[in-house]
Write a protein that holds these residues in place. Structure first.
Motif, PDB file in Angstrom:
ATOM      1  N   SER A   1     127.759  59.850 -31.521  1.00 60.60           N
ATOM      2  CA  SER A   1     126.558  60.245 -30.778  1.00 60.60           C
ATOM      3  C   SER A   1     125.802  61.349 -31.514  1.00 60.60           C
ATOM      4  N   SER A   2     126.546  62.250 -32.173  1.00 56.50           N
ATOM      5  CA  SER A   2     125.890  63.310 -32.970  1.00 56.50           C
ATOM      6  C   SER A   2     125.178  62.701 -34.180  1.00 56.50           C
ATOM      7  N   ALA A   3     125.838  61.737 -34.826  1.00 54.50           N
ATOM      8  CA  ALA A   3     125.219  61.064 -35.973  1.00 54.50           C
ATOM      9  C   ALA A   3     123.980  60.285 -35.537  1.00 54.50           C
ATOM     10  N   PHE A   4     124.071  59.612 -34.370  1.00 51.44           N
ATOM     11  CA  PHE A   4     122.922  58.861 -33.848  1.00 51.44           C
ATOM     12  C   PHE A   4     121.745  59.789 -33.573  1.00 51.44           C
ATOM     13  N   LEU A   5     122.049  60.946 -32.964  1.00 48.10           N
ATOM     14  CA  LEU A   5     120.989  61.932 -32.702  1.00 48.10           C
ATOM     15  C   LEU A   5     120.392  62.433 -34.013  1.00 48.10           C
ATOM     16  N   GLY A   6     121.275  62.665 -34.998  1.00 48.43           N
ATOM     17  CA  GLY A   6     120.790  63.117 -36.304  1.00 48.43           C
ATOM     18  C   GLY A   6     119.919  62.082 -36.985  1.00 48.43           C
ATOM     19  N   LEU A   7     120.286  60.802 -36.853  1.00 45.26           N
ATOM     20  CA  LEU A   7     119.500  59.729 -37.469  1.00 45.26           C
ATOM     21  C   LEU A   7     118.139  59.563 -36.800  1.00 45.26           C
ATOM     22  N   LEU A   8     118.041  59.975 -35.535  1.00 46.85           N
ATOM     23  CA  LEU A   8     116.767  59.904 -34.834  1.00 46.85           C
ATOM     24  C   LEU A   8     115.869  61.101 -35.128  1.00 46.85           C
ATOM     25  N   THR A   9     116.487  62.254 -35.353  1.00 40.38           N
ATOM     26  CA  THR A   9     115.695  63.485 -35.468  1.00 40.38           C
ATOM     27  C   THR A   9     115.476  63.945 -36.916  1.00 40.38           C
ATOM     28  N   LEU A  10     116.531  63.914 -37.727  1.00 37.36           N
ATOM     29  CA  LEU A  10     116.404  64.424 -39.102  1.00 37.36           C
ATOM     30  C   LEU A  10     115.403  63.642 -39.954  1.00 37.36           C
ATOM     31  N   PRO A  11     115.395  62.291 -39.914  1.00 36.65           N
ATOM     32  CA  PRO A  11     114.396  61.572 -40.718  1.00 36.65           C
ATOM     33  C   PRO A  11     112.961  61.957 -40.374  1.00 36.65           C
ATOM     34  N   LEU A  12     112.685  62.187 -39.077  1.00 37.32           N
ATOM     35  CA  LEU A  12     111.332  62.594 -38.684  1.00 37.32           C
ATOM     36  C   LEU A  12     111.007  63.976 -39.238  1.00 37.32           C
TER      37      LEU A  12
ATOM     38  N   THR B   1     123.830  75.259 -39.238  1.00 37.89           N
ATOM     39  CA  THR B   1     125.088  75.689 -38.629  1.00 37.89           C
ATOM     40  C   THR B   1     125.653  74.644 -37.665  1.00 37.89           C
ATOM     41  N   ALA B   2     124.778  73.972 -36.907  1.00 38.09           N
ATOM     42  CA  ALA B   2     125.254  72.967 -35.951  1.00 38.09           C
ATOM     43  C   ALA B   2     125.886  71.775 -36.670  1.00 38.09           C
ATOM     44  N   LEU B   3     125.283  71.333 -37.762  1.00 42.16           N
ATOM     45  CA  LEU B   3     125.862  70.217 -38.523  1.00 42.16           C
ATOM     46  C   LEU B   3     127.219  70.585 -39.095  1.00 42.16           C
TER      47      LEU B   3
END
Length: 303
Positions: A200-211, A252-254
């Motif tokens: 779920s953290s990776a999914f959130l990262g894939l939605l937010t970091l690319p943007l 830090t969160a990552l």
């Protein structure tokens, strides 16, 4: 709650120190918490009270300040209580509730920072169309989506923690009930929960970091194409505050959620960085580096 019949409370170790240092830490973190509340409340009041700041950038910033108040308030009151308490306990229900709101606030903030990056992209790359691109309806949808993402991420992870059986040691090597710190206390295999949290953290990262990466790659490209150094400096100043916050929070969160839980002091320091310190410095970063906020604050003080 029959999954938790082995004991009814957890013990939060917090930050290791003797009683005299604990008192000093209480004073230090009480000051940090009060400054966090005051700084973010002032930011909200300034944005709401000054018509010059009723634009998309400050709409997002007001919600970020509210989120920072929520994020720090999830952990700080209990943390302050434990500094002065011999028995640093928290009930099982209290721990699960804290875990839920901690993850909700953190995921919502990550999503909101992504929306703010897109807002800066629209402001720098399409300045003449900025108010049309970032219309109020889109801003409301993006903020609502950030809260929904945080809620769903937290709900799924905290529902599945009920499948774990906790027995034996009830000591959490942390100052709050973050999920990675609860998994080592489980008598049943928490592998599925770990995969769910990582996924779920990776999914959130894939939605937010690319943007965020897309927005800032286009922003940097647009800034480099500006011929005057004064124009480049002005364009960069509109984004530098947000970029600083993104690096502080995401960095830090990552690290915390990608690396395996060890219960080390470093883990607690990293958690303090993104859950406490970032909420403190956000209003300082946005006010000290933003002339519009400074001017609005001066107008508010003169009234």
């Amino acid at each position: 709650m029959n999954n938790f019949t082995f004991f009814t409370e957890f013990i939060l170790l917090g930050l290791p120190a003797d009683c005299h240092v604990q008192t000093l830490l209480f004073v230090l973190f009480l000051g940090i918490y009060l400054l966090t509340l005051m700084g973010n409340l002032v930011m909200i009041l300034v944005i709401r009270g000054d018509s010059h700041l009723h634009i998309p950038m400050y709409f997002f910033l007001g919600h970020l300040s509210f989120l920072d108040i929520c994020f720090s308030s999830v952990t700080m009151p209990k943390m302050l209580q434990n500094f002065l308490s011999e028995k640093k306990s928290i009930s099982v229900w209290g721990c699960i509730t804290q875990s839920f709101f901690f993850l909700l606030s953190g995921c919502a903030e990550a999503s909101l920072l992504s929306a703010m990056a897109y807002d800066r992209y629209a402001a720098v790359c399409y300045p003449l169309l900025y108010t049309m691109v970032m219309n109020r309806s889109l801003c409301i949808v993006m903020v609502s989506a950030a809260w929904v993402m945080g809620f769903l991420n937290s709900l799924v992870n905290n529902l599945f923690i009920h499948k774990l059986h906790f027995c034996g040691s009830n000591v959490i090597s942390h100052f709050c009930c973050e999920l990675p710190s609860l998994f080592p206390l489980s008598c049943t295999d928490p592998t599925a929960n770990k995969f769910l949290l990582s996924g779920s953290s990776a999914f959130l990262g894939l939605l937010t970091l690319p943007l965020i990466l897309f927005s800032y790659s286009r922003i940097i490209s647009a800034i480099l194409n500006i011929r005057s150094s004064e124009g480049q400096a002005k364009a960069f100043s509109t984004c530098s505050s947000h970029l600083t916050v993104v690096l502080l929070f995401y960095g830090t969160a990552l690290f915390r959620y990608i690396s395996p839980a060890s219960g080390s002091v470093l883990e607690r320091v990293v958690s303090i960085q993104y859950s406490v310190i970032t909420s403190l410095v956000n209003p300082l970063i946005y006010s000290l580096k933003n002339q519009e906020v400074k001017a609005a604050l001066q107008r508010l003080l003169r009234q």
